[in-house]
Design a protein around this motif. Sequence first.
Motif, PDB file in Angstrom:
ATOM      1  N   GLU A 195       0.845  -1.207   0.000  1.00  0.00           N
ATOM      2  CA  GLU A 195       0.000   0.000   0.000  1.00  0.00           C
ATOM      3  C   GLU A 195       0.884   1.262   0.000  1.00  0.00           C
ATOM      4  O   GLU A 195       0.588   2.230  -0.709  1.00  0.00           O
ATOM      5  N   ASN A 196       1.960   1.224   0.784  1.00  0.00           N
ATOM      6  CA  ASN A 196       2.865   2.384   0.807  1.00  0.00           C
ATOM      7  C   ASN A 196       3.494   2.604  -0.573  1.00  0.00           C
ATOM      8  O   ASN A 196       3.628   3.743  -1.031  1.00  0.00           O
ATOM      9  N   LEU A 197       3.860   1.488  -1.221  1.00  0.00           N
ATOM     10  CA  LEU A 197       4.445   1.609  -2.566  1.00  0.00           C
ATOM     11  C   LEU A 197       3.412   2.173  -3.546  1.00  0.00           C
ATOM     12  O   LEU A 197       3.749   2.986  -4.414  1.00  0.00           O
ATOM     13  N   MET A 198       2.162   1.766  -3.397  1.00  0.00           N
ATOM     14  CA  MET A 198       1.104   2.309  -4.263  1.00  0.00           C
ATOM     15  C   MET A 198       1.037   3.815  -4.127  1.00  0.00           C
ATOM     16  O   MET A 198       1.010   4.546  -5.121  1.00  0.00           O
ATOM     17  N   LYS A 199       1.016   4.275  -2.869  1.00  0.00           N
ATOM     18  CA  LYS A 199       0.872   5.725  -2.638  1.00  0.00           C
ATOM     19  C   LYS A 199       2.059   6.486  -3.232  1.00  0.00           C
ATOM     20  O   LYS A 199       1.898   7.538  -3.840  1.00  0.00           O
ATOM     21  N   ALA A 200       3.244   5.926  -3.045  1.00  0.00           N
ATOM     22  CA  ALA A 200       4.439   6.627  -3.530  1.00  0.00           C
ATOM     23  C   ALA A 200       4.561   6.563  -5.051  1.00  0.00           C
ATOM     24  O   ALA A 200       5.003   7.515  -5.690  1.00  0.00           O
ATOM     25  N   ARG A 201       4.157   5.436  -5.627  1.00  0.00           N
ATOM     26  CA  ARG A 201       4.477   5.221  -7.045  1.00  0.00           C
ATOM     27  C   ARG A 201       3.357   5.578  -8.015  1.00  0.00           C
ATOM     28  O   ARG A 201       3.645   5.858  -9.188  1.00  0.00           O
ATOM     29  N   TYR A 202       2.106   5.537  -7.586  1.00  0.00           N
ATOM     30  CA  TYR A 202       1.032   5.729  -8.569  1.00  0.00           C
ATOM     31  C   TYR A 202       1.116   7.068  -9.304  1.00  0.00           C
ATOM     32  O   TYR A 202       0.869   7.119 -10.516  1.00  0.00           O
ATOM     33  N   PRO A 203       1.499   8.168  -8.610  1.00  0.00           N
ATOM     34  CA  PRO A 203       1.616   9.427  -9.369  1.00  0.00           C
ATOM     35  C   PRO A 203       2.678   9.341 -10.474  1.00  0.00           C
ATOM     36  O   PRO A 203       2.586  10.039 -11.485  1.00  0.00           O
ATOM     37  N   ILE A 204       3.663   8.481 -10.287  1.00  0.00           N
ATOM     38  CA  ILE A 204       4.726   8.370 -11.309  1.00  0.00           C
ATOM     39  C   ILE A 204       4.287   7.435 -12.439  1.00  0.00           C
ATOM     40  O   ILE A 204       4.456   7.739 -13.618  1.00  0.00           O
ATOM     41  N   TYR A 205       3.669   6.310 -12.082  1.00  0.00           N
ATOM     42  CA  TYR A 205       3.144   5.432 -13.137  1.00  0.00           C
ATOM     43  C   TYR A 205       2.148   6.192 -14.018  1.00  0.00           C
ATOM     44  O   TYR A 205       1.993   5.891 -15.207  1.00  0.00           O
ATOM     45  N   ALA A 206       1.465   7.176 -13.408  1.00  0.00           N
ATOM     46  CA  ALA A 206       0.462   7.942 -14.162  1.00  0.00           C
ATOM     47  C   ALA A 206       1.085   8.724 -15.315  1.00  0.00           C
ATOM     48  O   ALA A 206       0.379   9.195 -16.202  1.00  0.00           O
ATOM     49  N   GLN A 207       2.418   8.837 -15.322  1.00  0.00           N
ATOM     50  CA  GLN A 207       3.091   9.513 -16.439  1.00  0.00           C
ATOM     51  C   GLN A 207       3.241   8.615 -17.665  1.00  0.00           C
ATOM     52  O   GLN A 207       3.744   9.053 -18.704  1.00  0.00           O
ATOM     53  N   ALA A 208       2.842   7.361 -17.546  1.00  0.00           N
ATOM     54  CA  ALA A 208       2.944   6.454 -18.713  1.00  0.00           C
ATOM     55  C   ALA A 208       2.045   6.982 -19.836  1.00  0.00           C
ATOM     56  O   ALA A 208       1.072   7.700 -19.584  1.00  0.00           O
ATOM     57  N   ASP A 209       2.368   6.608 -21.055  1.00  0.00           N
ATOM     58  CA  ASP A 209       1.581   7.091 -22.198  1.00  0.00           C
ATOM     59  C   ASP A 209       0.140   6.591 -22.144  1.00  0.00           C
ATOM     60  O   ASP A 209      -0.782   7.290 -22.534  1.00  0.00           O
ATOM     61  N   LEU A 210      -0.041   5.343 -21.697  1.00  0.00           N
ATOM     62  CA  LEU A 210      -1.374   4.730 -21.693  1.00  0.00           C
ATOM     63  C   LEU A 210      -1.610   4.061 -20.345  1.00  0.00           C
ATOM     64  O   LEU A 210      -0.656   3.672 -19.672  1.00  0.00           O
ATOM     65  N   THR A 211      -2.878   3.906 -19.990  1.00  0.00           N
ATOM     66  CA  THR A 211      -3.229   3.205 -18.739  1.00  0.00           C
ATOM     67  C   THR A 211      -4.333   2.190 -19.024  1.00  0.00           C
ATOM     68  O   THR A 211      -5.283   2.492 -19.744  1.00  0.00           O
ATOM     69  N   VAL A 212      -4.174   1.007 -18.466  1.00  0.00           N
ATOM     70  CA  VAL A 212      -5.224  -0.013 -18.567  1.00  0.00           C
ATOM     71  C   VAL A 212      -5.500  -0.531 -17.158  1.00  0.00           C
ATOM     72  O   VAL A 212      -4.559  -0.744 -16.386  1.00  0.00           O
ATOM     73  N   LEU A 213      -6.775  -0.701 -16.825  1.00  0.00           N
ATOM     74  CA  LEU A 213      -7.093  -1.211 -15.490  1.00  0.00           C
ATOM     75  C   LEU A 213      -6.913  -2.716 -15.453  1.00  0.00           C
ATOM     76  O   LEU A 213      -7.525  -3.442 -16.233  1.00  0.00           O
ATOM     77  N   SER A 214      -6.048  -3.174 -14.542  1.00  0.00           N
ATOM     78  CA  SER A 214      -5.789  -4.600 -14.410  1.00  0.00           C
ATOM     79  C   SER A 214      -6.780  -5.161 -13.394  1.00  0.00           C
ATOM     80  O   SER A 214      -6.701  -4.864 -12.213  1.00  0.00           O
TER      81      SER A 214
END
Length: 195
Positions: A151-170
């Motif tokens: 959960e801590n990794l989610m909070k820290a990393r999701y704003p950065i993953y959001a910089q990807a060109d595309l997003t798909v919900l897994s």
Amino acid sequence: MSEPLLTVADSLKDRARAALGSRNLVLVGLMGAGKSSVGRIVASQLGIPFIDSDHEIERVSRMTIAELFAAYGEEEFRALETRVMKRLLKSGPRVVSTGGGAFINDRTRRHIKKGGLSIWLKADLDVLWERVNKRDTRPLLKTENPKQTLENLMKARYPIYAQADLTVLSRDVRKEIMADEVLKAVVEQKESAAS
Ligand SMILES: Nc1ncnc2c1ncn2[C@@H]1O[C@H](COP(=O)(O)OP(=O)(O)O)[C@@H](O)[C@H]1O
Ligand SMILES: O=C(O)C1=C[C@@H](OP(=O)(O)O)[C@@H](O)[C@H](O)C1
Ligand SMILES: [Mg+2]
């Protein structure tokens, strides 16, 4: 009158393959998102090579990811990951599934942005946890409360993953369905870029 190169009857995979061109498709996201397993299916659908960066790191170092973390620590692992990613992204097209921390590292992220189309497999905590708690191969989750760590990794990393060109919900659907959603996202990206 000239014929269109591809007709509507062309299959999803042909359209995605045409949209990708010579670029690499780079899957990013947290541990358990399905990058390795979905990436392999996507590559086989597209008929292009698949490489998992963790497997490549293990191959060149002749050590497992867990052994690398234990022997040299995370910083050295990241340095190796950056070098391997830079090399893998030099030519394309390929599907490259990254380890969860690759896109978080500034230097690796720059290589990914330059060398490929990035796609974030985004999942919620319970989906990720259900998947990762079955195996104990991930060194970052060897903590007292691995679910909290995730959960801590989610909070820290999701704003950065959001910089990807595309997003798909897994989500909790078959991997083949996830692979189709990745292909659709690649096609839609091309169509929205062209409009
Ligand atoms: N859509 C899915 N449905 C069910 N299980 C999945 C799905 N995607 C991945 N998994 C399983 O979850 C685990 C983690 O998947 P993996 O592809 O290794 O994720 P990542 O490379 O993102 O850490 C594996 O056991 C895999 O079989
Ligand atoms: O999130 C991370 O920092 C990591 C994710 C792992 O890959 P997966 O995301 O394929 O599990 C692996 O690279 C290493 O254990 C570190
Ligand atoms: Mg993986």
